[in-house]
Design a protein around this motif. Structure first.
Motif, PDB file in Angstrom:
ATOM      1  N   LEU A  85       0.812  -1.209   0.000  1.00 34.81           N
ATOM      2  CA  LEU A  85       0.000   0.000   0.000  1.00 34.81           C
ATOM      3  C   LEU A  85       0.851   1.268   0.000  1.00 34.81           C
ATOM      4  O   LEU A  85       1.918   1.327   0.634  1.00 34.81           O
ATOM      5  N   ARG A  86       0.349   2.258  -0.698  1.00 30.34           N
ATOM      6  CA  ARG A  86       1.031   3.551  -0.863  1.00 30.34           C
ATOM      7  C   ARG A  86       0.120   4.672  -0.385  1.00 30.34           C
ATOM      8  O   ARG A  86      -1.104   4.500  -0.376  1.00 30.34           O
ATOM      9  N   PRO A  87       0.650   5.812  -0.023  1.00 24.13           N
ATOM     10  CA  PRO A  87      -0.220   6.925   0.401  1.00 24.13           C
ATOM     11  C   PRO A  87      -1.282   7.277  -0.638  1.00 24.13           C
ATOM     12  O   PRO A  87      -2.403   7.648  -0.262  1.00 24.13           O
ATOM     13  N   GLU A  88      -0.975   7.126  -1.895  1.00 24.04           N
ATOM     14  CA  GLU A  88      -1.952   7.448  -2.941  1.00 24.04           C
ATOM     15  C   GLU A  88      -3.081   6.420  -3.045  1.00 24.04           C
ATOM     16  O   GLU A  88      -4.039   6.624  -3.803  1.00 24.04           O
ATOM     17  N   ASP A  89      -2.979   5.329  -2.277  1.00 22.14           N
ATOM     18  CA  ASP A  89      -4.073   4.355  -2.215  1.00 22.14           C
ATOM     19  C   ASP A  89      -5.128   4.766  -1.187  1.00 22.14           C
ATOM     20  O   ASP A  89      -6.161   4.092  -1.058  1.00 22.14           O
ATOM     21  N   THR A  90      -4.863   5.822  -0.444  1.00 29.03           N
ATOM     22  CA  THR A  90      -5.831   6.304   0.540  1.00 29.03           C
ATOM     23  C   THR A  90      -7.142   6.673  -0.144  1.00 29.03           C
ATOM     24  O   THR A  90      -7.165   7.488  -1.073  1.00 29.03           O
ATOM     25  N   ALA A  91      -8.227   6.039   0.307  1.00 27.50           N
ATOM     26  CA  ALA A  91      -9.530   6.231  -0.325  1.00 27.50           C
ATOM     27  C   ALA A  91     -10.576   5.456   0.459  1.00 27.50           C
ATOM     28  O   ALA A  91     -10.249   4.659   1.345  1.00 27.50           O
ATOM     29  N   VAL A  92     -11.836   5.689   0.106  1.00 26.95           N
ATOM     30  CA  VAL A  92     -12.916   4.813   0.567  1.00 26.95           C
ATOM     31  C   VAL A  92     -13.072   3.718  -0.487  1.00 26.95           C
ATOM     32  O   VAL A  92     -13.171   4.014  -1.688  1.00 26.95           O
ATOM     33  N   TYR A  93     -13.071   2.481  -0.022  1.00 22.88           N
ATOM     34  CA  TYR A  93     -13.171   1.334  -0.917  1.00 22.88           C
ATOM     35  C   TYR A  93     -14.587   0.770  -0.831  1.00 22.88           C
ATOM     36  O   TYR A  93     -15.092   0.502   0.266  1.00 22.88           O
ATOM     37  N   TYR A  94     -15.189   0.568  -2.003  1.00 22.40           N
ATOM     38  CA  TYR A  94     -16.563   0.096  -2.094  1.00 22.40           C
ATOM     39  C   TYR A  94     -16.629  -1.210  -2.874  1.00 22.40           C
ATOM     40  O   TYR A  94     -15.885  -1.403  -3.851  1.00 22.40           O
ATOM     41  N   CYS A  95     -17.559  -2.083  -2.489  1.00 20.04           N
ATOM     42  CA  CYS A  95     -17.910  -3.180  -3.368  1.00 20.04           C
ATOM     43  C   CYS A  95     -19.278  -2.878  -3.956  1.00 20.04           C
ATOM     44  O   CYS A  95     -20.090  -2.162  -3.352  1.00 20.04           O
ATOM     45  N   ALA A  96     -19.511  -3.434  -5.142  1.00 21.86           N
ATOM     46  CA  ALA A  96     -20.739  -3.128  -5.865  1.00 21.86           C
ATOM     47  C   ALA A  96     -21.138  -4.306  -6.734  1.00 21.86           C
ATOM     48  O   ALA A  96     -20.275  -5.083  -7.168  1.00 21.86           O
ATOM     49  N   ALA A  97     -22.435  -4.403  -6.999  1.00 15.45           N
ATOM     50  CA  ALA A  97     -22.961  -5.466  -7.839  1.00 15.45           C
ATOM     51  C   ALA A  97     -23.731  -4.864  -9.005  1.00 15.45           C
ATOM     52  O   ALA A  97     -24.575  -3.982  -8.804  1.00 15.45           O
ATOM     53  N   PRO A  98     -23.491  -5.363 -10.213  1.00 18.66           N
ATOM     54  CA  PRO A  98     -24.197  -4.834 -11.382  1.00 18.66           C
ATOM     55  C   PRO A  98     -25.592  -5.416 -11.561  1.00 18.66           C
ATOM     56  O   PRO A  98     -26.324  -4.988 -12.459  1.00 18.66           O
ATOM     57  N   GLY A  99     -25.940  -6.419 -10.727  1.00 20.80           N
ATOM     58  CA  GLY A  99     -27.259  -7.006 -10.855  1.00 20.80           C
ATOM     59  C   GLY A  99     -27.345  -8.075 -11.921  1.00 20.80           C
ATOM     60  O   GLY A  99     -28.445  -8.481 -12.311  1.00 20.80           O
ATOM     61  N   ASN A 100     -26.185  -8.550 -12.404  1.00 19.58           N
ATOM     62  CA  ASN A 100     -26.172  -9.668 -13.346  1.00 19.58           C
ATOM     63  C   ASN A 100     -24.838 -10.395 -13.221  1.00 19.58           C
ATOM     64  O   ASN A 100     -24.043 -10.101 -12.337  1.00 19.58           O
TER      65      ASN A 100
END
Length: 123
Positions: A85-100
């Motif tokens: 991991l790097r400082p530029e990886d700082t973020a909110v991480y989300y998972c998501a589903a496309p519904g298929n």
């Protein structure tokens, strides 16, 4: 009711690793794809990786070579291993589903989202 719940984020030092989890309910991973995205402050949401219903992996540009998606269909959970991991990886991480069953290229094509987990990389 579809629900995606991320966990595993935190404050870590550069060079370390985190394993993020996305617990899915209301969708069977044997029939639906799941993707990971991230969004840093002031930046657009960007795709990291996606796994289709049959286990094929589609990689995005973010974290290429350092981030690995996987899943446990018995637990209906998708993981994101983040290494180096790097400082530029700082973020909110989300998972998501496309519904298929298939991965979609744009975040606007995803119907279901988790609340996100914060990853902060700092010394």
């Amino acid at each position: 009711q579809v629900q995606l719940v991320e966990s595993g984020g935190g404050l870590v030092q550069p060079g370390t690793s985190l394993r993020l989890s996305c617990a899915v309910s209301g969708l069977d991973l044997d029939y639906y794809a799941i993707a990971w995205f991230r969004q840093a402050p002031g930046k657009d949401r960007e795709g990291i990786s996606c796994i289709t219903s049959d286990g094929a992996i589609v990689k995005g540009d973010s974290g290429a070579g350092r981030f690995t998606i996987s899943r446990d269909t018995t637990k209906n959970t998708v993981f994101l291993q983040t290494d180096g991991l790097r400082p530029e990886d700082t973020a909110v991480y989300y998972c998501a589903a496309p519904g298929n069953a298939w991965c979609r290229p744009f975040f606007s094509e995803y119907d279901y989202w988790g609340q996100g987990t914060q990853v902060t990389v700092s010394s």
